[in-house]
Every structure is written in structure tokens, then in C-alpha cells.
Design a protein around this motif. Sequence first.
Motif, short mmCIF file in Angstrom:
data_model
loop_
_atom_site.label_atom_id
_atom_site.label_comp_id
_atom_site.label_asym_id
_atom_site.label_seq_id
_atom_site.Cartn_x
_atom_site.Cartn_y
_atom_site.Cartn_z
N ALA A 1 36.22 61.01 4.85
CA ALA A 1 37.47 61.42 5.51
C ALA A 1 37.87 62.83 5.11
CB ALA A 1 38.57 60.42 5.15
N SER A 2 37.61 63.17 3.86
CA SER A 2 38.06 64.48 3.39
C SER A 2 37.26 65.61 3.99
CB SER A 2 37.96 64.54 1.87
OG SER A 2 36.61 64.62 1.48
N LEU A 3 36.15 65.28 4.61
CA LEU A 3 35.30 66.33 5.18
C LEU A 3 35.60 66.62 6.65
CD1 LEU A 3 31.87 65.37 3.56
CD2 LEU A 3 33.40 67.22 2.91
N VAL A 4 36.52 65.90 7.24
CA VAL A 4 36.81 66.06 8.67
C VAL A 4 37.35 67.45 8.96
CG1 VAL A 4 38.27 65.26 10.57
CG2 VAL A 4 37.12 63.61 9.07
N CYS A 5 38.39 67.80 8.25
CA CYS A 5 38.97 69.14 8.39
C CYS A 5 39.94 69.37 7.26
CB CYS A 5 39.71 69.30 9.74
SG CYS A 5 41.12 68.21 9.87
N LYS A 6 40.51 70.56 7.21
CA LYS A 6 41.40 70.91 6.11
C LYS A 6 42.57 69.92 5.94
CE LYS A 6 41.40 73.86 3.14
NZ LYS A 6 42.41 74.87 2.99
N SER A 7 43.16 69.55 7.05
CA SER A 7 44.29 68.63 7.02
C SER A 7 43.92 67.32 6.35
CB SER A 7 44.74 68.29 8.44
OG SER A 7 45.82 69.05 8.81
N TRP A 8 42.85 66.79 6.82
CA TRP A 8 42.40 65.52 6.28
C TRP A 8 42.05 65.68 4.81
CZ3 TRP A 8 40.32 60.91 9.13
CH2 TRP A 8 40.86 60.82 10.43
N TYR A 9 41.46 66.78 4.49
CA TYR A 9 41.09 67.07 3.10
C TYR A 9 42.33 67.03 2.23
CZ TYR A 9 39.29 69.82 -0.86
OH TYR A 9 38.94 70.27 -2.10
N ARG A 10 43.38 67.70 2.66
CA ARG A 10 44.61 67.75 1.87
C ARG A 10 45.27 66.38 1.79
NH1 ARG A 10 45.66 72.99 4.31
NH2 ARG A 10 46.75 71.89 5.99
N ALA A 11 45.32 65.72 2.95
CA ALA A 11 45.96 64.41 2.98
C ALA A 11 45.22 63.43 2.08
CB ALA A 11 46.03 63.89 4.40
N GLU A 12 43.93 63.49 2.15
CA GLU A 12 43.14 62.57 1.33
C GLU A 12 43.34 62.86 -0.14
OE1 GLU A 12 40.07 62.87 -0.71
OE2 GLU A 12 40.56 60.74 -1.06
N ALA A 13 43.38 64.14 -0.48
CA ALA A 13 43.56 64.52 -1.87
C ALA A 13 44.89 64.02 -2.42
CB ALA A 13 43.46 66.04 -2.03
#
Lengths: 622, 211
Positions: free
Chosen positions: A76-88
Motif C-alpha cells: 500500500a505504501s508504494l502506491v503513491c506519496k499520499s498512500w505512503y504518508r497515510a500508511e506511515a
Amino acid sequence: MREERSEMSENGDGDEGKDVRWSPDPGGTAPPKCRAAAGSPGGAAVPPPPFSDQVLENVLENVLCFLTSRGDRNAASLVCKSWYRAEAQTRLELFIGNCYAVSPARAIDRFRRVRSLVLKGKPRFADFNLVPMGWGARLSPWVAAMAPAYPWLERICLKRMTVTDADLALLACSFPSFRDLSLICCDGFTTIGLAAVAGNCRHLRSLDLIENDVEDDEDEVVDWVSNFPPGKTCLESLIFDCVGCAVNFDALLALVARSPFLRRLRVNEHISSDRLYQLMTRAPQLTHLGTGAFSSSVEVGDFEESLESAFHSSKSLICLSGFRDLAPEYLHTIYPVCTNLTSLNFSYAQITAEQLKPVITRCHNLQTFWVLDSLGDEGLQMVAATCKKLRELRVFPLDATEDSEGFVSDVGLAAISEGCHELRSILYFCQRMTNAAVVAMSKNCQELVVFRLCIMGRHRPDRLTGEPMDEGFGAIVKNCRKLTRLAVSGLLTDRAFAYIGLYGKLVRTLSVAFAGDGDLGLRYVLEGCPKLQKLEIRDSPFGDAGLLSGINHYYNMRFLWMSSCKLSLSGCKDLARQLPRIVVEVIRDNSEDDNSDAVGKLYLYRSLVGPRNDAPPFVKIL
Amino acid sequence: MSAETAKSSTESDVSGLDYEETELKLGLPGSSRIAGSELERKRGFSETVDLKLGGSGGCNLDYLTAESSDTRSSGAGKLPANKAQVVGWPPVRSFRKNALKSCTYVKVAVDGAPYLRKVDIEMYGGYQQLLNALKEMFSCFTIRNSPNNNERRLVDPLNGTEYVPTYEDKDGDWMLVGDVPWKMFVASCKRLRLMKSSEAVNLAPRAPQID
């Protein structure tokens, strides 16, 4: 089959089933397409309104908190920046399979809200004294960094780390919500550290000490059990069977009596049977019991009845272990619980088949069984006859030396394979084995995920045919479609490795010792096993050519260990040069000549932070 | 034979130990009784010393010299005890190894030295190897054979002090190392102490030395 050479990803560990490999650059910007798609429904390349990213991230966070598997989260974190931040922001459990793959600072910077940390340190061969003392894997920098950063940390699980008493004290004082501490195969701490944890973690739910090296000097033992605060506790699990020194029994008894939620209690060998029953009667709700010595120096007296009665009353017991100094005449006391047992650990009891019989024939529901080879093939036949639901079997050697007699053989293995079709995991130490028995297991036990066979005599062939054990292991990788972990032994040629490379498509962990003919064997494995994460090799004739054949694979792996092989310093340097994000450690033994080109021990692993700064003098980082 | 038996009963009177129940089987060296018979009688320290000083060479129960007949009970096909053990093989964790033979890890003390060491006595094939290891560990010692009584003593060459290896057994008695078959020693030894030989002679059989 060659893997694409890929950049190593921060998420690389635990990519179960996922093939995504590219790494985001945290400092840079995401491709514009991604942003547009997220912000504007039309998909046109128009800069989105300033707040919609924020809204989306909030929504994402609420959704992502349902993702628990780290493989899914990595993806999920690799989808895009948004997802990366949200996942983190929403990752609550942080799993770090190699403490040197990332730094505390970097981990904390990305994951801000961690509640639970799993951290692993030394390579597994450290368990067998192949890694010198002082190599590293210290908890200190991690605790120091986390104390201010994760004030709501609840759980820490450590494996093969060096943990000092000071670390434990800092840990106990820094995290007010701290609940679960689990230390597995760790060292560096004493009862002083335990006392700090007991005394300061007011909401402690579990203190699980499993196979750690806790050896105090006799004069300096601290009464840590007395350090638990008075009044009712939240304790659910107290496991201290590895603690070498005796505890204050009265304090332990009182502690158990005021711990109504206690479900797991595993005491050390200093608790004899006449004391065990007292503990049991105060905790009839136990599900897991480690029985300590299970013998007594006191004259056999009333307590045997009391022990029997205690087991009668323990209606919830499903897991029994301990038996560290088993007096066989007390075994009958456990009969009442046998039928409910799903897990039984006799691996410290020198029990014979005769003695085991009345117990094992009652254990119809057993799923996990650990035992010493003293039970012999005959004992294994009994297990096979009764334990039809068996999933995990471990047979340890009573005499762990190369030229010991060995009490189990291919006969026992074949019997198990015929009786226990549900078997998922086996660890089997023996002196005599045949390909036929191993092949039989491969066909009968299709659910096998873990197959670890240790023929203790080095380079031993099939005892009946005199042939190498290639065909047996070949059958395992071919027929057991779910196999992820394999340990090989006995006389093995390159053919065995060819089979592994050809069929072992799901293998993640491979242990090799005293096997193979040359570089080709290593190449088969490195080129053939796409899921390989952990490869540990000792005393096998693999050289630089074999090592270099893995260049396209090492970024996908957690580590490679090679000791007493045929590696040279120049070969390893060559590898280090070609793979900048791999840390290549050469570990020297005292006896080695500093100027020699031969490499005794190689340990390489991917890392986001480059060579570590705490390496001792005997470690050379290339 | 009868002379020996008579001597043993005198000794038991002197020491106050009651050995009526146990059979004392005296046999020539190399006879089958040597291999770990349960009926072997454990002798107190002073008796051992007496036997040796008395030069009773006929019935020599000193296992320090009977090393060659002290074979492992595990039988045929065994490699010699001094074969190099490969580190970490078979791959069993030390925790487990130690737990199974925890009785064989013993502390070694030397009279006059401030530190203790620990040895795993089961690692050695016999008394000679153990003594060699002790010699290396407390590297100041050399091994000297006392010509008259076949004992091995450790000598500190700096001051000529002789040390006698002794051990505390499961019953808390201090015994002379080499007294019993190797296997029995391994099973019963709890602690080792290199005692100054001047002190050793004075040691009464049932008075454990407390450090």
C-alpha cells in the motif's frame, strides 16, 4: 530464471507474495500523474485544490488502519506519496528483521505512531557460537531513540539482541503504557534488569523470557519477583524458564495468587514438584504451564496426590513444558490433562518409549510435540499411531555430538510420515537416514512448510544404498508445494541444489552445512529461488564465483551468511564494490592470519544506512 | 583378597562411614568392574591417600593411570576422544546443550587464586585431558608425576607448591580426582578445587571445605 536487478526498498522485508520492488524516494516528488488522479475525478492534469490531499489522507488513514499484514502495508505504501504518508501514520506494528538494515532515526522518522516493535539482531548461526561475543545488535541505541519518540509504545519483541540491564531500566521508565515484553535468545541482562521491568511497568501483561542467557553471578542475584507492585496485577503471561537462578518462591506464590488474568506460567528448573502444585492451585485458569524440574528432593509424600489433584483441576491446560529434571514416577499426574493438550514439550526430559507410552497414547489432540531422541523409533511409532492432528514435531538429540549413538532413524521418520498427514513443520536430529524415508515424507505430508533434517554425522550418505541424500531432499522440494523453510544435511552433491533451484519456488529460508561440490550448487539456488530471503551456509565448497552469481538477488534478501567456505577477500571486495547498498562484513576469528586472503566468515545484508558505526575490531566492513 | 577386605573394614571403623551395605569389589586393573559398576564404593579422601601412600600397587584403583581401559560406554564405531570437535555442530543451542548436561558444568577454584573458572567436564575424554585443560587454564602450572604413587599433581613452578586436584561430589564430600571411573566422576562432580597438597592430607573425609 534470472531476477531483475532491483533497487532495494525500505519495504523489502516481508513482501509476502508481492512482486513490487521499486523504491520510492522519500525526499522527492511523486509522479504528477499520481497526484492528479488522486485529486481530480476527471483525471485531467490539473493541479488539485490545496486541501483535498489532506482530506484524502484522512480518509485513507481510516481505511488503512484495517490493514494489519506488513506485506499488505508495504504494498500500500508504494502506491503513491499520499498512500505512503497515510500508511506511515497508521502503522502500529513495526517489524525490523535485521536491526542493521535501518537506523533508529530513520525508522522513527517514517513511522510516527508505533505501538509495537519487533526487532531481530544477530544472524541465526550466533546460536551455535559462530558469531564472536561483542559482534553487535545492541538494543541501547534503539531504546534511547524510541524513549522520546514513542511514548505510547506498548510492546517490544526482541530476538538475538544484546540487551543490558540499563536498557531494561530505561525501557521500563520511558513507556507508561508498556504491556508486553518478549525476549528470545537475547543476552546481556541479569535479574537486575528484570527487577526494573517488574517494578516500573505498572500495566505489564506479559514478561516472556525464552531461551535467553540470564546468568547472574551467584552473589549478585536480585529478587526480581518481589519487585512486582502489590495488589492485583494485569499479568497474563510470565515465562522465565531460562532464568538460571532460583527465584523467591513465596513472592512468586503471592504474585500468582494476585494475578487473576494469568494464563501462561513457565517456571524455571529450580521449582520442584512439591512447589509446583502450590502454584497450580492458585492459578487453575492456566492454559500454558511450564512445570520446572518436575521432580523433588523431598521425600515422596502427600504432595504427589496434591499434584495429581492440581492437574485434575486444571481444566484449561492446553500446553505443557518444563520437565527439566523429570522423575518418571510423577508422570502419571499429568494424565488428566493429556486429552486436552495441543502442545507438549518433553525436550528436556530423558524419557524412553516405555515411559512415554501412557502419556502419548492419551494425547489425541496434540498438535505440537517437542521431544528428545531418547524415545527412539519405537516412541515415534507411538506418536504416529495416536497424534493424528500433529502439526509440528521436533526431535532433539540427547547427546548432541557428531559421533553419538543416535536413537532415532529413518524408521521413525517414515512412521511419522505415515501417521501424521497434517504435519506442517519438522525438525529432526538423527544419525542414520535413507532417501526412501524422506521421499515417503514428501509424499505423505503435503502440508509441510518447514522441513529441517539434521543428520549429525557429517557427509553421511543414505544408510542403505550408500548414495547421497540428493533424491530425498529433491523429493521434498518437488512434492511439498507449500515449503518455505528448508535445512539440509548428510552427503549432498550439486544435484541436491539443482533440485532446490528447480522446485523450491517458495523457499524463503535455506540452511546448508557440509554440502555440495562447488560453486554451481550455490548458483542453482541463487538463480532458482525467487523468494529466498535468508541463506546461511557453513563448511561448504562455495567460492567467489558462487558468491557473485547472486549479485542480482542480494537486494531482495535479508541476509547471506557463509562461513568456512572457499571465499577470498578479493572476491568479497568485488561484490561489495558492485553492490553499494549491501553491507559486506568479514568476521575474523582470533586464530586467523590478518594478511591472508581467505575469508573465514562472511555476513552480508542490505541496508538503507550503510556500514554500521559500532562494529568491533574483528569485523571488517568492505 | 581377604587381606584387602579386612583392611577396608578397619578403614570404615576409623572413618565412621558405614559401608556394610555396599560391596567392595577389588579386582586387578582392567577387570570388567572398572566400567562404571553401580556397586562401586565411594571412598573418602583419607582412605584414598592411605591406599596410595601404602603403595598398594596390587589393587590399583587409580583411574588416572587406568585411562586406557576407560572406554566410553557407547560402543563400537566411536571416534577417539581427542578428535577435533567442530564448532557449533550439530546445531543445537548452547542453552539446550547446557540444560541437558547441566551437571557437567563445574566451577574450578584454585587455592590462593581470586578467580573462578567454569569447565564443562564432559568435554574431556578422561582425566589426562582434564588435567591438561586445567594446566592451560591456570597457565602457571605444570603437571608432575609423583613417581611413588602414580598420582598426578599440578605444580606451580614459581614457588614449587604442589596442588592436588580435588572435587566435591553430589553428597558434598571432597574427593581426590582420579578416584573413580571417569564416567562416574563426570556424573557426580559438582565442583573442582585445586587444593594445596599440604592441606589435602589433612582433609577429613566428611568435612566439606567451604570457601
